[in-house]
Scaffold this motif. Structure first.
Motif, PDB file in Angstrom:
ATOM      1  N   ILE A   6      -1.341   5.502  -6.792  1.00  0.00           N
ATOM      2  CA  ILE A   6      -1.295   4.470  -5.747  1.00  0.00           C
ATOM      3  C   ILE A   6      -1.031   3.104  -6.364  1.00  0.00           C
ATOM      4  O   ILE A   6      -0.206   2.330  -5.881  1.00  0.00           O
ATOM      5  CB  ILE A   6      -2.610   4.459  -4.945  1.00  0.00           C
ATOM      6  N   LYS A   7      -1.724   2.821  -7.464  1.00  0.00           N
ATOM      7  CA  LYS A   7      -1.547   1.535  -8.129  1.00  0.00           C
ATOM      8  C   LYS A   7      -0.114   1.380  -8.631  1.00  0.00           C
ATOM      9  O   LYS A   7       0.489   0.302  -8.491  1.00  0.00           O
ATOM     10  CB  LYS A   7      -2.529   1.399  -9.285  1.00  0.00           C
ATOM     11  N   GLU A   8       0.452   2.430  -9.167  1.00  0.00           N
ATOM     12  CA  GLU A   8       1.837   2.380  -9.644  1.00  0.00           C
ATOM     13  C   GLU A   8       2.790   2.107  -8.487  1.00  0.00           C
ATOM     14  O   GLU A   8       3.760   1.339  -8.625  1.00  0.00           O
ATOM     15  CB  GLU A   8       2.197   3.687 -10.337  1.00  0.00           C
ATOM     16  N   ASP A   9       2.522   2.740  -7.345  1.00  0.00           N
ATOM     17  CA  ASP A   9       3.382   2.533  -6.175  1.00  0.00           C
ATOM     18  C   ASP A   9       3.247   1.091  -5.663  1.00  0.00           C
ATOM     19  O   ASP A   9       4.249   0.455  -5.297  1.00  0.00           O
ATOM     20  CB  ASP A   9       2.998   3.516  -5.069  1.00  0.00           C
ATOM     21  N   PHE A  10       2.025   0.579  -5.650  1.00  0.00           N
ATOM     22  CA  PHE A  10       1.822  -0.822  -5.267  1.00  0.00           C
ATOM     23  C   PHE A  10       2.645  -1.758  -6.157  1.00  0.00           C
ATOM     24  O   PHE A  10       3.319  -2.673  -5.679  1.00  0.00           O
ATOM     25  CB  PHE A  10       0.343  -1.190  -5.393  1.00  0.00           C
ATOM     26  N   ARG A  11       2.553  -1.539  -7.448  1.00  0.00           N
ATOM     27  CA  ARG A  11       3.241  -2.418  -8.392  1.00  0.00           C
ATOM     28  C   ARG A  11       4.758  -2.289  -8.276  1.00  0.00           C
ATOM     29  O   ARG A  11       5.486  -3.279  -8.418  1.00  0.00           O
ATOM     30  CB  ARG A  11       2.782  -2.100  -9.814  1.00  0.00           C
ATOM     31  N   ALA A  12       5.241  -1.092  -8.013  1.00  0.00           N
ATOM     32  CA  ALA A  12       6.690  -0.878  -7.903  1.00  0.00           C
ATOM     33  C   ALA A  12       7.260  -1.571  -6.665  1.00  0.00           C
ATOM     34  O   ALA A  12       8.375  -2.090  -6.688  1.00  0.00           O
ATOM     35  CB  ALA A  12       6.998   0.613  -7.876  1.00  0.00           C
ATOM     36  N   LYS A  13       6.482  -1.572  -5.572  1.00  0.00           N
ATOM     37  CA  LYS A  13       6.994  -2.105  -4.308  1.00  0.00           C
ATOM     38  C   LYS A  13       6.622  -3.566  -4.058  1.00  0.00           C
ATOM     39  O   LYS A  13       7.276  -4.248  -3.260  1.00  0.00           O
ATOM     40  CB  LYS A  13       6.463  -1.247  -3.144  1.00  0.00           C
ATOM     41  N   VAL A  14       5.572  -4.061  -4.728  1.00  0.00           N
ATOM     42  CA  VAL A  14       5.106  -5.425  -4.463  1.00  0.00           C
ATOM     43  C   VAL A  14       5.299  -6.306  -5.694  1.00  0.00           C
ATOM     44  O   VAL A  14       6.186  -7.140  -5.742  1.00  0.00           O
ATOM     45  CB  VAL A  14       3.634  -5.430  -3.996  1.00  0.00           C
ATOM     46  N   CYS A  15       4.461  -6.133  -6.711  1.00  0.00           N
ATOM     47  CA  CYS A  15       4.626  -6.879  -7.953  1.00  0.00           C
ATOM     48  C   CYS A  15       3.704  -6.292  -9.018  1.00  0.00           C
ATOM     49  O   CYS A  15       2.754  -5.572  -8.713  1.00  0.00           O
ATOM     50  CB  CYS A  15       4.342  -8.377  -7.770  1.00  0.00           C
ATOM     51  N   GLU A  16       3.974  -6.624 -10.273  1.00  0.00           N
ATOM     52  CA  GLU A  16       3.225  -6.060 -11.399  1.00  0.00           C
ATOM     53  C   GLU A  16       1.784  -6.552 -11.451  1.00  0.00           C
ATOM     54  O   GLU A  16       0.935  -5.950 -12.105  1.00  0.00           O
ATOM     55  CB  GLU A  16       3.928  -6.387 -12.721  1.00  0.00           C
ATOM     56  N   PHE A 109       2.309   4.082   0.190  1.00  0.00           N
ATOM     57  CA  PHE A 109       1.313   3.042  -0.049  1.00  0.00           C
ATOM     58  C   PHE A 109       1.975   1.698  -0.396  1.00  0.00           C
ATOM     59  O   PHE A 109       1.557   0.653   0.097  1.00  0.00           O
ATOM     60  CB  PHE A 109       0.372   3.468  -1.178  1.00  0.00           C
ATOM     61  N   GLY A 110       2.967   1.735  -1.251  1.00  0.00           N
ATOM     62  CA  GLY A 110       3.620   0.503  -1.670  1.00  0.00           C
ATOM     63  C   GLY A 110       4.307  -0.210  -0.522  1.00  0.00           C
ATOM     64  O   GLY A 110       4.201  -1.439  -0.394  1.00  0.00           O
TER      65      GLY A 110
END
Length: 262
Positions: A6-16, A109-110
């Motif tokens: 989930i965290k990886e998807d958040f970072r991929a779609k929003v920001c690092e 999620f992202g």
């Protein structure tokens, strides 16, 4: 999908800079982002599992935060309410009694976080609207304020004298009725409006109308001194702003209404 994914998807779609911390239970996480309110506080965003689905929620923190700068009545009516509702609708975010939420659909999620952050950003924009938008909001705030402090049946907005002014050239923003001398209230967002109000009040005096007057400025400091001086010569009472004088204006209205009836 596990926490790491989930965290990886958040970072991929929003920001690092996005992070995810478990908090308050196995299915509740605080979503840490770099996005902030105008005063520097971070957005309150949480990922929760409820009713067999994952949702993103602000746990009612966004509108509560805005209420520190704006009256709740202003958030619930007029242009600001329209801006908030429109922003939420665009990004499929629901207002659940002050709590802003959006579901995570099909495990995206992202995408859900991206839309949620966009919605929160748009909603918080009401705290620093453009001057043009603020002017229109000022009129809405003015009317809302009067409705909240004077019975509706005693208010006449955009009143004109049917006898002396049948064509409606000299309007009053609000006439408060059912008192021996009605109160003419003017909302004053700019110099042109102040000049018009000055002329109107002088006309009413010339026609022999019995009344008392009140001016409420959006920002008195922005008005030219000569224009302001002419207005204060003919207006019984004026307040330099609505936002900073709500209690004083409410007290003034209450005193006039009850003294006039006594």
């Amino acid at each position: 999908m596990n926490q790491s994914s989930i965290k990886e998807d958040f970072r991929a779609k929003v920001c690092e800079q996005v992070d995810l911390e478990q908090e308050g239970g196995p299915r509740r996480f605080r979503v840490l982002t770099p996005f902030r309110f105008e005063d520097g506080d971070h957005f309150g965003i949480f990922l929760k599992h409820e009713a067999d689905q994952w949702i993103l929620t602000d746990e009612a923190s966004t509108l509560m935060h805005l209420s520190y700068w704006l009256d709740e009545e202003d958030l619930d009516s007029g242009n600001r309410q329209e801006i908030i509702q429109g922003s939420l609708a665009v990004f499929s975010v629901e207002n659940r009694n002050g709590e802003l939420i959006t579901p995570v659909i099909d495990g995206q999620f992202g995408d859900a976080l991206f839309n949620f952050v966009q919605a929160l950003t748009k909603v918080t924009d009401v705290s620093f609207l453009s001057r043009e938008r603020v002017r229109s909001t000022f009129m809405e705030d003015f009317k809302s304020f009067l409705r909240n402090h004077v019975p509706e049946n005693r208010l006449t907005f955009d009143w004109t004298d049917p006898i002396n002014d049948p064509k409606g050239h000299y309007p009053v923003d609000c006439r408060i009725n059912q008192i021996p001398r009605p109160l003419f209230v003017y909302a004053l967002p700019n110099e042109n409006k102040v000049q018009d109000a000055t002329i109107n009040l002088l006309k009413f005096e010339l026609w022999g109308i019995k009344f008392q007057s009140l001016g409420i400025f959006e920002e008195q400091e922005a008005i030219n001194r000569k224009v302001l001086a002419k207005f204060t010569d003919v207006c019984d009472k004026a307040f330099s702003s609505l936002e900073e004088n709500r209690d004083r204006i409410a007290t003034h209205l209450d005193r006039i209404i009850h003294q006039e009836l006594a």
